[in-house]
Write a protein that holds these residues in place. Structure first.
Motif, PDB file in Angstrom:
ATOM      1  N   GLY A  48      -3.981 -36.628  38.707  1.00 28.11           N
ATOM      2  CA  GLY A  48      -4.634 -37.086  37.485  1.00 28.11           C
ATOM      3  C   GLY A  48      -4.059 -36.514  36.211  1.00 28.11           C
ATOM      4  N   MET A  49      -2.920 -35.834  36.268  1.00 28.22           N
ATOM      5  CA  MET A  49      -2.316 -35.269  35.064  1.00 28.22           C
ATOM      6  C   MET A  49      -1.373 -36.301  34.434  1.00 28.22           C
ATOM      7  SD  MET A  49       0.040 -31.905  34.559  1.00 28.22           S
ATOM      8  CE  MET A  49       1.453 -32.677  35.279  1.00 28.22           C
ATOM      9  N   TYR A  50      -1.455 -36.429  33.111  1.00 25.49           N
ATOM     10  CA  TYR A  50      -0.582 -37.333  32.379  1.00 25.49           C
ATOM     11  C   TYR A  50       0.546 -36.522  31.753  1.00 25.49           C
ATOM     12  CZ  TYR A  50      -4.273 -40.756  32.874  1.00 25.49           C
ATOM     13  OH  TYR A  50      -5.202 -41.616  33.391  1.00 25.49           O
ATOM     14  N   ALA A  51       1.763 -37.041  31.872  1.00 25.35           N
ATOM     15  CA  ALA A  51       2.924 -36.332  31.335  1.00 25.35           C
ATOM     16  C   ALA A  51       4.036 -37.339  31.062  1.00 25.35           C
ATOM     17  CB  ALA A  51       3.403 -35.259  32.317  1.00 25.35           C
ATOM     18  N   LEU A  63       8.682 -32.988  34.534  1.00 19.61           N
ATOM     19  CA  LEU A  63       7.732 -33.597  33.608  1.00 19.61           C
ATOM     20  C   LEU A  63       7.475 -32.687  32.426  1.00 19.61           C
ATOM     21  CD1 LEU A  63       5.052 -34.961  36.105  1.00 19.61           C
ATOM     22  CD2 LEU A  63       6.988 -36.164  35.115  1.00 19.61           C
ATOM     23  N   ASP A  64       7.306 -33.294  31.255  1.00 16.98           N
ATOM     24  CA  ASP A  64       6.950 -32.575  30.040  1.00 16.98           C
ATOM     25  C   ASP A  64       5.464 -32.809  29.813  1.00 16.98           C
ATOM     26  OD1 ASP A  64       6.944 -31.247  27.628  1.00 16.98           O
ATOM     27  OD2 ASP A  64       7.758 -32.943  26.494  1.00 16.98           O
ATOM     28  N   ALA A  65       4.646 -31.782  30.078  1.00 21.86           N
ATOM     29  CA  ALA A  65       3.197 -31.911  29.973  1.00 21.86           C
ATOM     30  C   ALA A  65       2.679 -31.529  28.598  1.00 21.86           C
ATOM     31  CB  ALA A  65       2.516 -31.053  31.031  1.00 21.86           C
ATOM     32  N   GLY A  66       3.500 -30.969  27.755  1.00 25.58           N
ATOM     33  CA  GLY A  66       3.103 -30.562  26.418  1.00 25.58           C
ATOM     34  C   GLY A  66       4.227 -29.766  25.799  1.00 25.58           C
ATOM     35  N   GLY A  68       6.577 -27.148  25.223  1.00 30.72           N
ATOM     36  CA  GLY A  68       7.021 -25.965  25.959  1.00 30.72           C
ATOM     37  C   GLY A  68       6.524 -25.894  27.390  1.00 30.72           C
ATOM     38  N   VAL A  69       5.914 -26.943  27.913  1.00 38.71           N
ATOM     39  CA  VAL A  69       5.386 -26.931  29.272  1.00 38.71           C
ATOM     40  C   VAL A  69       6.151 -27.966  30.100  1.00 38.71           C
ATOM     41  CG1 VAL A  69       3.349 -27.232  30.728  1.00 38.71           C
ATOM     42  CG2 VAL A  69       3.101 -26.304  28.433  1.00 38.71           C
ATOM     43  N   ASP A  70       7.065 -27.484  30.921  1.00 37.32           N
ATOM     44  CA  ASP A  70       7.832 -28.344  31.818  1.00 37.32           C
ATOM     45  C   ASP A  70       7.394 -28.057  33.247  1.00 37.32           C
ATOM     46  OD1 ASP A  70       9.229 -29.361  29.672  1.00 37.32           O
ATOM     47  OD2 ASP A  70      10.911 -27.971  29.905  1.00 37.32           O
ATOM     48  N   LEU A  71       7.107 -29.118  33.991  1.00 39.59           N
ATOM     49  CA  LEU A  71       6.619 -28.976  35.357  1.00 39.59           C
ATOM     50  C   LEU A  71       7.513 -29.754  36.303  1.00 39.59           C
ATOM     51  CD1 LEU A  71       2.891 -29.685  34.505  1.00 39.59           C
ATOM     52  CD2 LEU A  71       3.894 -27.456  34.929  1.00 39.59           C
ATOM     53  N   LEU A  72       7.792 -29.170  37.453  1.00 34.90           N
ATOM     54  CA  LEU A  72       8.622 -29.812  38.467  1.00 34.90           C
ATOM     55  C   LEU A  72       7.711 -30.361  39.564  1.00 34.90           C
ATOM     56  CD1 LEU A  72      11.570 -30.352  39.280  1.00 34.90           C
ATOM     57  CD2 LEU A  72      11.467 -28.253  40.622  1.00 34.90           C
ATOM     58  N   PHE A  73       7.760 -31.681  39.786  1.00 32.00           N
ATOM     59  CA  PHE A  73       6.930 -32.343  40.782  1.00 32.00           C
ATOM     60  C   PHE A  73       7.816 -33.069  41.776  1.00 32.00           C
ATOM     61  CE2 PHE A  73       3.513 -31.742  37.835  1.00 32.00           C
ATOM     62  CZ  PHE A  73       2.359 -31.819  38.585  1.00 32.00           C
ATOM     63  N   ALA A  74       7.304 -33.261  42.991  1.00 36.66           N
ATOM     64  CA  ALA A  74       7.966 -34.126  43.958  1.00 36.66           C
ATOM     65  C   ALA A  74       7.769 -35.566  43.504  1.00 36.66           C
ATOM     66  CB  ALA A  74       7.374 -33.915  45.349  1.00 36.66           C
ATOM     67  N   LYS A  75       8.724 -36.426  43.799  1.00 38.08           N
ATOM     68  CA  LYS A  75       8.600 -37.830  43.402  1.00 38.08           C
ATOM     69  C   LYS A  75       7.368 -38.473  44.025  1.00 38.08           C
ATOM     70  CE  LYS A  75      12.961 -39.907  42.108  1.00 38.08           C
ATOM     71  NZ  LYS A  75      14.011 -40.852  42.519  1.00 38.08           N
ATOM     72  N   ASN A  76       7.016 -38.046  45.207  1.00 37.81           N
ATOM     73  CA  ASN A  76       5.848 -38.612  45.883  1.00 37.81           C
ATOM     74  C   ASN A  76       4.538 -38.269  45.177  1.00 37.81           C
ATOM     75  OD1 ASN A  76       7.527 -39.691  47.788  1.00 37.81           O
ATOM     76  ND2 ASN A  76       7.206 -38.039  49.268  1.00 37.81           N
ATOM     77  N   ALA A  77       4.557 -37.272  44.301  1.00 37.56           N
ATOM     78  CA  ALA A  77       3.351 -36.863  43.590  1.00 37.56           C
ATOM     79  C   ALA A  77       3.084 -37.720  42.358  1.00 37.56           C
ATOM     80  CB  ALA A  77       3.453 -35.395  43.180  1.00 37.56           C
ATOM     81  N   ASN A  88       0.050 -44.152  25.485  1.00 38.54           N
ATOM     82  CA  ASN A  88      -0.399 -43.724  24.158  1.00 38.54           C
ATOM     83  C   ASN A  88      -1.906 -43.874  24.002  1.00 38.54           C
ATOM     84  OD1 ASN A  88       2.106 -42.932  23.175  1.00 38.54           O
ATOM     85  ND2 ASN A  88       2.608 -45.000  22.508  1.00 38.54           N
ATOM     86  N   ARG A  89      -2.468 -44.912  24.601  1.00 34.59           N
ATOM     87  CA  ARG A  89      -3.911 -45.106  24.520  1.00 34.59           C
ATOM     88  C   ARG A  89      -4.651 -44.000  25.275  1.00 34.59           C
ATOM     89  NH1 ARG A  89      -7.684 -47.182  27.793  1.00 34.59           N
ATOM     90  NH2 ARG A  89      -6.158 -47.906  29.291  1.00 34.59           N
ATOM     91  N   LEU A  90      -4.164 -43.647  26.462  1.00 34.55           N
ATOM     92  CA  LEU A  90      -4.852 -42.647  27.283  1.00 34.55           C
ATOM     93  C   LEU A  90      -4.644 -41.221  26.779  1.00 34.55           C
ATOM     94  CD1 LEU A  90      -4.095 -44.083  30.809  1.00 34.55           C
ATOM     95  CD2 LEU A  90      -6.307 -44.007  29.685  1.00 34.55           C
ATOM     96  N   VAL A  91      -3.416 -40.891  26.417  1.00 38.81           N
ATOM     97  CA  VAL A  91      -3.097 -39.507  26.088  1.00 38.81           C
ATOM     98  C   VAL A  91      -3.350 -39.185  24.616  1.00 38.81           C
ATOM     99  CG1 VAL A  91      -1.241 -37.807  26.047  1.00 38.81           C
ATOM    100  CG2 VAL A  91      -1.459 -39.362  27.970  1.00 38.81           C
ATOM    101  N   HIS A  92      -2.896 -40.061  23.729  1.00 41.87           N
ATOM    102  CA  HIS A  92      -2.973 -39.776  22.296  1.00 41.87           C
ATOM    103  C   HIS A  92      -4.136 -40.480  21.616  1.00 41.87           C
ATOM    104  CE1 HIS A  92       0.858 -37.812  22.741  1.00 41.87           C
ATOM    105  NE2 HIS A  92       1.413 -38.922  23.198  1.00 41.87           N
ATOM    106  N   GLY A  93      -4.798 -41.376  22.308  1.00 45.18           N
ATOM    107  CA  GLY A  93      -5.916 -42.099  21.715  1.00 45.18           C
ATOM    108  C   GLY A  93      -5.476 -43.158  20.723  1.00 45.18           C
ATOM    109  N   ILE A  94      -4.248 -43.603  20.795  1.00 43.99           N
ATOM    110  CA  ILE A  94      -3.733 -44.602  19.867  1.00 43.99           C
ATOM    111  C   ILE A  94      -3.968 -45.976  20.471  1.00 43.99           C
ATOM    112  CG2 ILE A  94      -1.679 -45.503  18.720  1.00 43.99           C
ATOM    113  CD1 ILE A  94      -0.523 -42.648  18.911  1.00 43.99           C
TER     114      ILE A  94
END
Length: 165
Positions: A48-51, A63-66, A68-77, A88-94
């Motif tokens: 459920g994390m948006y990035a 993934l860039d979650a914010g 200075g926040v870089d996260l390494l995920f498996a492609k299956n995730a 933009n609608r979900l994350v930034h409210g635009i």
């Protein structure tokens, strides 16, 4: 063996084949979606994390979650690759407004009740919402006086008292 005896087994094998076929189609579509990811795409992980995708490798995604926040995920995730408008609608409210040429409806209903005529000053009478004193009210001597006394007695009881006599 007759055809009537074999028919339930044939139907069962056919149903199993159709179920596995649809599951394989879903898996292939999800794998294709993950392979089509490009840097800069908005994604939602299965948690459920948006990035935003920063880098795509063979089995992993950075993934860039914010800031200075870089996260390494498996492609299956990666649960879904989102369109730019949806991300933009979900994350930034635009909200992307597709109907910009439509008239704007006000938040209140004042425009629905407005008239060109000025309001009469005689209609604006002050309303007294204050409580009247007991001295201002007329005292009534009737059968209703008895329940009023009982109500006053109930008000004087504290939490620990009981109604038993």
């Amino acid at each position: 063996m007759s055809l009537v005896t074999l028919l339930p087994f044939i139907v069962l094998i056919g149903a199993m084949f159709l179920m596995t076929r649809s599951a394989k189609k879903k898996q292939n579509a999800a794998a294709q979606m993950r392979n089509d990811m490009q840097p800069g795409s908005g994604v939602r992980t299965i948690g459920g994390m948006y990035a935003t995708v920063k880098e795509v490798n063979e089995d992993t995604v950075l993934l860039d979650a914010g800031p200075g926040v870089d996260l390494l995920f498996a492609k299956n995730a990666i649960g879904a690759v989102l369109s730019d408008d949806e991300y933009n609608r979900l994350v930034h409210g635009i909200e992307h407004d597709l109907k910009e040429d439509e008239s704007v409806v006000p938040d209140d209903a004042s425009s629905l009740t407005e008239t060109d005529e000025p309001a009469d000053a005689s209609d604006d009478k002050p309303i007294d919402l204050g409580k009247k004193d007991a001295a201002d009210e007329p005292v009534e001597e009737s059968a209703d006086a008895e329940p009023k006394k009982a109500d006053q007695a109930d008000l004087k009881k504290s939490d620990g008292e009981s109604d038993a006599k």
